[in-house]
Design a protein around this motif. Structure first.
Motif, PDB file in Angstrom:
ATOM      1  N   CYS A 108      50.967 -22.745   4.807  1.00 29.65           N
ATOM      2  CA  CYS A 108      51.624 -21.505   4.967  1.00 29.65           C
ATOM      3  C   CYS A 108      50.424 -20.488   5.682  1.00 29.65           C
ATOM      4  CB  CYS A 108      51.752 -20.718   3.599  1.00 29.65           C
ATOM      5  SG  CYS A 108      52.199 -19.326   3.366  1.00 29.65           S
ATOM      6  N   CYS A 133      49.218 -17.428   3.070  1.00 24.17           N
ATOM      7  CA  CYS A 133      48.185 -17.542   2.101  1.00 24.17           C
ATOM      8  C   CYS A 133      47.636 -18.965   2.369  1.00 24.17           C
ATOM      9  CB  CYS A 133      49.032 -17.751   0.464  1.00 24.17           C
ATOM     10  SG  CYS A 133      50.116 -19.136   0.324  1.00 24.17           S
ATOM     11  N   CYS A 184      55.189 -20.694   2.571  1.00 22.48           N
ATOM     12  CA  CYS A 184      55.655 -20.974   1.680  1.00 22.48           C
ATOM     13  C   CYS A 184      56.784 -20.098   0.989  1.00 22.48           C
ATOM     14  CB  CYS A 184      54.667 -21.152   0.392  1.00 22.48           C
ATOM     15  SG  CYS A 184      53.798 -19.639  -0.075  1.00 22.48           S
ATOM     16  N   CYS A 216      55.589 -16.572  -0.466  1.00 23.78           N
ATOM     17  CA  CYS A 216      55.340 -15.551   0.619  1.00 23.78           C
ATOM     18  C   CYS A 216      56.613 -15.036   1.644  1.00 23.78           C
ATOM     19  CB  CYS A 216      54.323 -16.324   1.681  1.00 23.78           C
ATOM     20  SG  CYS A 216      52.482 -16.427   1.118  1.00 23.78           S
TER      21      CYS A 216
HETATM   22 ZN   LIG Z   1      52.300 -18.745   1.092  1.00 19.78          ZN
END
Ligand SMILES: [Zn+2]
Length: 122
Positions: free
Chosen positions: A91, A94, A112, A115
């Motif tokens: 991701c 994050c 992901c 997010c």
């Molecule tokens: Zn993420």
């Protein structure tokens, strides 16, 4: 941390890329065809406003399709680049791992689900 089997995704991405590239090529061929027709009919062009409007409308639809296809192509290229540099499946927000089932549905996903949802909520 477990590594993702990127070979599988690369194959899927290359396959999809081929399909999208072929679709874009088809769109380009259609445009070339209609442009050639028009250049031979300059004299009547202005007298057929209704026809022209329809034609413009059709073509806008095509362009939208083309834009989407080219957008997907960019996404696919980005994913292939990430496979090459080893950041595929991570991701971008994050830095967590994107679940493989999400990548299967959307191999060029860059975030992901958590997010992504956060971003969509604003
Ligand atoms: Zn993420």
């Amino acid at each position: 941390m477990s590594a993702i089997d990127t070979t599988r995704f690369r194959d899927a991405l290359l396959e999809e890329r081929k399909r999208v590239a072929a679709a874009i090529e088809n769109l380009h061929e259609d445009h070339q065809g209609s442009m050639a027709d028009e250049s031979g009919e300059d004299a009547v062009f202005d007298n057929h406003l209704a026809d022209t409007a329809t034609e413009t409308y059709d073509r806008e639809l095509d362009y939208t399709l083309e834009e989407n296809s080219e957008h997907v192509l960019t996404e696919i290229d980005g994913a292939l680049r990430r496979i090459a540099d080893g950041s595929f499946g991570r991701c971008r927000t994050c830095d967590g791992l994107i679940p493989e089932e999400r990548l299967e549905a959307l191999p060029w996903a860059t975030e992901c689900i958590d997010c992504r949802r956060r971003e969509e909520r604003g």
